[in-house]
Design an enzyme around this catalytic site. Structure first.
Site, mmCIF file in Angstrom:
data_model
loop_
_atom_site.group_PDB
_atom_site.id
_atom_site.type_symbol
_atom_site.label_atom_id
_atom_site.label_comp_id
_atom_site.label_asym_id
_atom_site.label_seq_id
_atom_site.Cartn_x
_atom_site.Cartn_y
_atom_site.Cartn_z
ATOM 1 N N SER A 12 -0.420 11.647 -4.380
ATOM 2 C CA SER A 12 0.013 12.111 -5.712
ATOM 3 C C SER A 12 -1.003 13.441 -5.762
ATOM 4 O O SER A 12 -2.128 13.343 -5.457
ATOM 5 C CB SER A 12 -0.349 11.241 -6.427
ATOM 6 N N TYR B 266 -5.839 4.932 -10.383
ATOM 7 C CA TYR B 266 -4.837 5.572 -9.857
ATOM 8 C C TYR B 266 -5.160 6.927 -8.908
ATOM 9 O O TYR B 266 -4.784 7.061 -7.776
ATOM 10 C CB TYR B 266 -3.503 5.872 -10.669
ATOM 11 N N LYS C 270 -5.227 7.201 -4.761
ATOM 12 C CA LYS C 270 -4.355 8.331 -4.158
ATOM 13 C C LYS C 270 -5.165 9.230 -3.385
ATOM 14 O O LYS C 270 -4.849 9.789 -2.424
ATOM 15 C CB LYS C 270 -3.657 9.079 -5.164
#
Length: 257
Positions: A147, A160, A164
């Protein structure tokens, strides 16, 4: 080889996680259109059964496997199912993953590690299980879906974004470990208009995201699937350990990919 032939996957067998919806579904269908047989894996069996049926309607083979990638022992079952159905594994797309915003003062270390397991440990374990079979088949390919959040600094995405970022670096390191037989690359999507995002995204935020993107639109799942096809095929035969950013040219974000 004709240049168009370099973008095909004839006689290949791919495992795609998170294949029931969104980006994973688009990649599974695209790989099938390019000639691959596909193992569609996701938690909801009904979703991947529907995708597998779409693939069969194209004249390709496909199976659906129910799998929660955070339960690492289940990943061995995906590999076993692929070998039983097709006898080999040549491609893997580690697409399953994700997480919402988090408050670092409220998220426990256990839940933080859960986000890491969902996005990173699952990809590591499934890659580890697949690579020996790829080598037996004469070579293989891994594509990880990371991401843009891996490089953006923004509030409330410490879990998150960190996960990532770890998946991004894991991609680079495994590419060194498994070359030359297996190539390992990643895609870092920008904001992609999935059905889930469409339902949750306020109109004013959507407008802001579009305005912050030089190409003046949100990404479509097919944009990521096309990039995944390039990285999987002989068209990218001299590419490994790289992260392809598919984000409409954005250098900052108001929503993680």
């Amino acid at each position: 080889m004709n240049i168009i032939d370099r973008f095909t996957l004839h006689n290949q067998v791919a495992i795609v996680t998170g294949a029931g919806r969104g980006i994973g579904r688009a990649i599974a269908l695209t790989y099938a259109q390019a000639g691959a047989d596909v193992v569609c894996a996701a938690r909801t069996l009904g979703d991947v059964e529907a995708v597998a049926e779409e693939i069969r309607s194209m004249g390709r083979r496909a199976i659906a496997v129910s799998c929660d990638v955070t339960d690492l022992p289940q990943l061995g079952g995906v590999v076993d199912a692929a070998l039983k159905a097709f006898g080999r594994i040549t491609h893997l797309v580690n697409n399953a993953g994700g997480s919402g915003p988090n408050d670092p003062l409220k998220m426990s270390a256990d839940k933080f590690e859960g986000v890491f397991r969902f996005n990173v440990s699952s990809a590591y374990e499934l890659t580890r299980l697949c690579v020996p079979h790829m080598r037996e088949s004469g070579g293989g390919n891994v594509v990880n879906i990371t991401s843009g959040a891996a490089r953006y600094a923004q509030p409330y995405f410490s879990a998150y974004g960190t996960a990532k970022a770890a998946l991004t670096q894991l991609t680079r390191l495994l590419a060194q470990d498994f070359a030359p037989a297996v190539r390992v690359n990643a895609i870092a999507p920008g904001p992609i208009m999935t059905a889930a995002l469409d339902r949750a995204l306020p109109a004013n935020m959507r407008e802001g995201m579009i305005n912050n993107t030089p190409l003046k639109r949100l990404g479509e799942v097919e944009d990521i699937a096309a990039a995944a096809l390039y990285l999987a095929t002989p068209a990218s035969a001299w590419v490994t350990g790289k992260v392809l950013e598919v984000d409409g040219g954005a250098e900052s974000s108001v929503w993680p990919g």
